[in-house]
Design a protein around this motif. Structure first.
Motif, short mmCIF file in Angstrom:
data_model
loop_
_atom_site.label_atom_id
_atom_site.label_comp_id
_atom_site.label_asym_id
_atom_site.label_seq_id
_atom_site.Cartn_x
_atom_site.Cartn_y
_atom_site.Cartn_z
N CYS A 165 0.81 -1.22 0.00
CA CYS A 165 0.00 0.00 0.00
C CYS A 165 0.84 1.27 0.00
N GLU A 175 0.64 3.21 -3.26
CA GLU A 175 -0.60 3.84 -3.69
C GLU A 175 -0.42 5.36 -3.78
N ASN A 230 -5.56 6.52 -6.21
CA ASN A 230 -5.99 5.12 -6.13
C ASN A 230 -5.86 4.56 -4.71
N MET A 231 -5.97 5.42 -3.72
CA MET A 231 -5.83 5.01 -2.33
C MET A 231 -6.80 3.87 -2.01
N THR A 248 -4.83 -1.59 -3.16
CA THR A 248 -4.26 -2.87 -2.76
C THR A 248 -5.23 -3.69 -1.91
N ASN A 282 0.20 5.34 4.28
CA ASN A 282 -0.99 4.75 3.66
C ASN A 282 -1.51 3.58 4.49
N CYS A 288 -8.86 0.24 2.70
CA CYS A 288 -9.38 1.29 1.83
C CYS A 288 -10.00 2.41 2.68
N PHE A 343 -2.63 0.21 -11.69
CA PHE A 343 -1.72 -0.13 -10.59
C PHE A 343 -0.97 -1.42 -10.90
#
Length: 454
Positions: free
Chosen positions: A70, A73, A77-78, A81, A189, A193, A209
């Motif tokens: 992560c 990221e 696109n946070m 993963t 991060n 999500c 990604f």
């Protein structure tokens, strides 16, 4: 499609027979003697690292390690993963979700996906004779996902459930919040999500990604219970799909800060850390030994770890029940070291300050040779016992393959642990004392001090 399915043309092998040598014994049944093997590492021109250990087990375990945690990221696109972990069994260009599920179940295999802030790991377990079958699915999942929009949207309820379960664990909340407080980017991060991205990550973002991070130069193929030549032949299938270095993630920037999560719980979970050493440096072992000197959790089930400096020191300041352990985490470019405490909310201030006082005492030289020897033994035992399980061994092999393309033998590691001196321990503790702190806490925080008060 041809590059994906070519693996199914490989002949079935009885891998154990390739490495075994039969010895005739007069008047008795033939015996099979297996020669001990060492970990073998090969770096392919594509950048893919292949490492294996033939342990002659009847079952094999194969993992694909990808430098795509992560921390890679971006704000756009946070949380991607998190969805990738859940999407591992979805339809690919070479197999449908049903075929992957039924195919692995039919041979008694198992596929799993785990992730950390640094890496993602796709692994399969199967019997030796079924390696070709499960590898076809593993290669499909890691290199040819489709991410159909309707399948991606169906992941939203599972994302919410994961987040709800994580929110019920104070430990998960504190450690996740701690990284957010400690770093400005990259390592800040979350493994989960974020709320504002739930349901908003589209298949295009997932494809982007994967395209930028799932490349051969960022992958390691690791196998246990498989001949190295066979694994190398399987690894060459990755060369035909995607090569290159991929995107370079931003270097982590430590900043220090505080996160407080107020709740109605009567217990307070609190972590106080500062920046330590990154993986691969001599200092990282000093912090690991220091962790065991201070206390790295009970060594007896439901025990109190009476040899821990943290437990002994804090018990002098409060009669309330509590728990305390040293926390240590290292990454490719940074690390965190500190103390983690759990106590009744009314005693939070005394417990946290007493724990920090124990670290300062070590920095001032309050460690005996006997305590150092005990910490050496505890760390070596923990490390060696972790290699006794297939999960621990394959994780060590894969992590080292990704970070340096080599494998460091256990003898070398244990020798390095023994070389950590009292001076190294004191210097590591001083590093914690003088550097800027980060703090995360959860629970009833009315009696919990702020970071500038400790």
């Amino acid at each position: 499609m041809k590059a994906i399915r070519v693996i199914s043309k490989l002949p079935r092998r009885l891998l154990s027979a390739q490495a075994a040598r039969k010895v005739e014994v007069t008047g008795a049944t033939d015996h099979v003697r297996f020669e001990p093997q060492e970990v073998q590492v090969t770096n392919l021109p594509s950048g893919l690292v292949i490492t294996s250990l033939e342990n002659y087990f009847p079952a094999s375990k194969i993992g694909v390690f990808v430098r795509a945690g992560c921390r890679y990221e971006t704000p756009d696109n946070m949380g991607v993963t998190h969805l990738l972990r859940l999407a591992a069994g979805l339809t690919t260009k070479g197999a449908s979700a049903l075929r992957i599920c039924r195919g692995i179940e039919a041979v008694g295999g198992k596929m799993s996906v785990t992730a950390s802030r640094e890496n993602m790991v796709y692994s399969v377990d199967c019997l030796r004779d079924d390696i070709d079958t499960v590898m076809e699915y593993l290669i499909n999942v890691t290199t040819a996902p489709e991410f159909r929009p309707w399948e991606v949207s169906d992941l939203t309820p599972r994302v919410k459930m994961d987040k709800a379960l994580a929110a019920q664990s104070p430990l998960v909340c504190v450690i996740d919040g701690l990284h957010g407080a400690a770093y400005k980017n990259s390592l800040s991060n979350s493994l989960y999500c974020p709320d504002h991205m739930v349901g908003n990550i589209q298949s295009e973002q997932m494809h982007h990604f994967v395209h930028n991070n799932f490349t051969t130069a960022r992958m390691a193929l690791v196998g246990l219970g498989i001949d190295h030549a066979v694994l190398r032949q399987l690894g060459e299938q990755f060369h035909n799909i995607r090569s290159g270095l991929g995107t370079t993630g931003a270097m982590s920037q430590y900043r220090g800060g505080e996160v407080r999560q107020q709740s109605s719980s009567s217990l307070v979970h609190c972590a106080v850390v500062s920046q330590s050493a990154r993986v691969g440096t001599p200092e990282v072992l000093a912090f690991s030994v220091l962790q065991h000197i201070l206390g790295a959790g009970p060594h007896i089930k439901r025990g109190s770890n009476t040899t821990s400096k943290l437990i002994r020191g804090i018990s002098k300041t409060t009669s309330d029940p509590f728990d305390a352990t040293a926390y240590h985490e290292s990454y490719s470019d940074s690390g965190l070291f500190g103390v983690y405490t759990v106590c009744q909310y009314a005693a939070a201030g005394d417990v946290i300050k007493a724990a920090l006082a124990q670290v300062k005492a070590v920095a001032d030289g309050a460690v005996t040779a006997a305590e150092l020897t005990r910490a050496h033994n505890q760390l070596k035992a923990q490390y060696l016992m972790s290699l006794e399980t297939s999960e621990g061994l394959i994780d060590a092999m894969g992590t080292q393959a990704l970070s340096g393309g080599v494998y460091i033998s256990p003898d070398t590691v244990t020798e390095s642990i023994d070389n950590v001196s009292l001076t190294d321990i004191a210097n590591a503790a001083k590093t914690f004392v003088v550097r800027k702190k980060s703090m995360a806490s959860s629970g009833n925080l009315v009696k919990t001090p702020f970071i500038d008060e400790i």
